[in-house]
Scaffold this active site. Structure first.
Site, PDB file in Angstrom:
ATOM      1  N   LYS A   1      14.010   6.365 -10.912  1.00 32.46           N
ATOM      2  CA  LYS A   1      13.133   6.917  -9.788  1.00 32.46           C
ATOM      3  C   LYS A   1      13.272   5.456  -8.181  1.00 32.46           C
ATOM      4  O   LYS A   1      13.519   5.243  -6.741  1.00 32.46           O
ATOM      5  CB  LYS A   1      12.152   6.789 -10.717  1.00 32.46           C
ATOM      6  CG  LYS A   1      10.789   6.818  -8.935  1.00 32.46           C
ATOM      7  CD  LYS A   1       9.075   6.996  -9.990  1.00 32.46           C
ATOM      8  CE  LYS A   1       8.539   6.560  -9.074  1.00 32.46           C
ATOM      9  NZ  LYS A   1       6.803   6.654  -9.527  1.00 32.46           N
TER      10      LYS A   1
ATOM     11  N   ASP B   1       1.752  -1.083  -0.042  1.00 34.37           N
ATOM     12  CA  ASP B   1       0.067  -0.025  -0.116  1.00 34.37           C
ATOM     13  C   ASP B   1       0.583   0.996  -0.459  1.00 34.37           C
ATOM     14  O   ASP B   1       2.317   1.651   0.857  1.00 34.37           O
ATOM     15  CB  ASP B   1      -0.685  -0.063   1.354  1.00 34.37           C
ATOM     16  CG  ASP B   1      -1.948   0.725   1.061  1.00 34.37           C
ATOM     17  OD1 ASP B   1      -2.531   1.159  -0.269  1.00 34.37           O
ATOM     18  OD2 ASP B   1      -2.249   1.846   1.573  1.00 34.37           O
TER      19      ASP B   1
END
Ligand code: IMP
Length: 203
Positions: free
Chosen positions: A180, A70
């Site tokens: 990233k 999550d």
């Protein structure tokens, strides 16, 4: 050894499969083993709670160790919003662009020095014997005044990486995937998760 990964997001599945295969674990989806995983309500108020709700449900439904994650964006000037509501910040059926517009509007009177934020990712693995391995990763930054960059997804075009980190001053959407991963909340969580799992499994 097989683990089920509770996600419909192909990119997340690829990232998790890479980590798990290095530990000699095969990552499978519900579809691949003929189980339709339910999508439990994410009723938690923390990323940890929601990742665990998803992993526990998938473990119960498959009998296999189950991994779920999550994640979201927490903006200091908005008291941590959108937080666990990041995916539905502008309501259901809205796009990444709608959410970015809403975020820029919410911060329209907020000066540069108060536009600080962080991305958070939590990965949770629940085992059939009830054991749990959890890892949290964060990435600090600030919210731009307008979207920049073409790559990535979600809030990437608005999230400027903190000074001092690789890629500092660029938005996540201006970085390559590899750049990233090296600084991102998800990359950081995956690195911690991999180390913890290795320790638990003695691999
Ligand atoms: P979930 O973890 O799939 O529930 O997604 C949470 C939401 O947070 C996503 O829909 C995005 O809006 C946002 N989010 C999470 N990670 C990222 C990221 O790496 N870049 C941009 N947005 C992200």
């Amino acid at each position: 050894m097989r683990f089920v990964v509770a996600t419909h997001n192909r990119k997340k599945l690829e990232e998790l499969s890479r980590i798990l295969s290095a530990l000699d674990i095969e990552a499978v989806t519900g579809d691949q083993i003929g189980v339709v995983l339910s999508e439990p309500d994410e009723t938690g108020v923390t990323f940890e709670e929601n990742a665990r709700i998803k992993a526990e449900s998938a473990c119960r439904e498959t009998g296999l160790p189950a991994v779920a994650d999550d994640s979201g964006l927490m903006v200091d000037a908005l008291d941590g919003a959108p937080g666990v509501h990041s995916a539905r910040y502008a309501g259901t059926g809205t796009s990444d662009a709608d959410r970015n517009v809403k975020l820029l509007n919410a911060l329209k009177d907020t000066p540069k020095e108060r536009r600080t934020a962080k991305f958070v990712s939590v990965i949770c693995c629940v085992f059939p014997d009830g054991d749990v391995v959890t890892a949290r990763g964060e990435c600090p930054g600030r919210i731009a005044y307008a979207p920049r960059g073409e790559d990535g997804f979600g809030y990437d075009p608005l999230f400027i990486v903190d000074g001092g980190l690789p890629g500092a001053g660029k938005t996540f959407a201006e970085l390559t995937g590899e750049e990233k991963d090296a600084v991102s909340h998800r990359g950081n969580a995956l690195r911690v998760f991999s180390a913890r799992l290795r320790e638990k499994l003695n691999r």
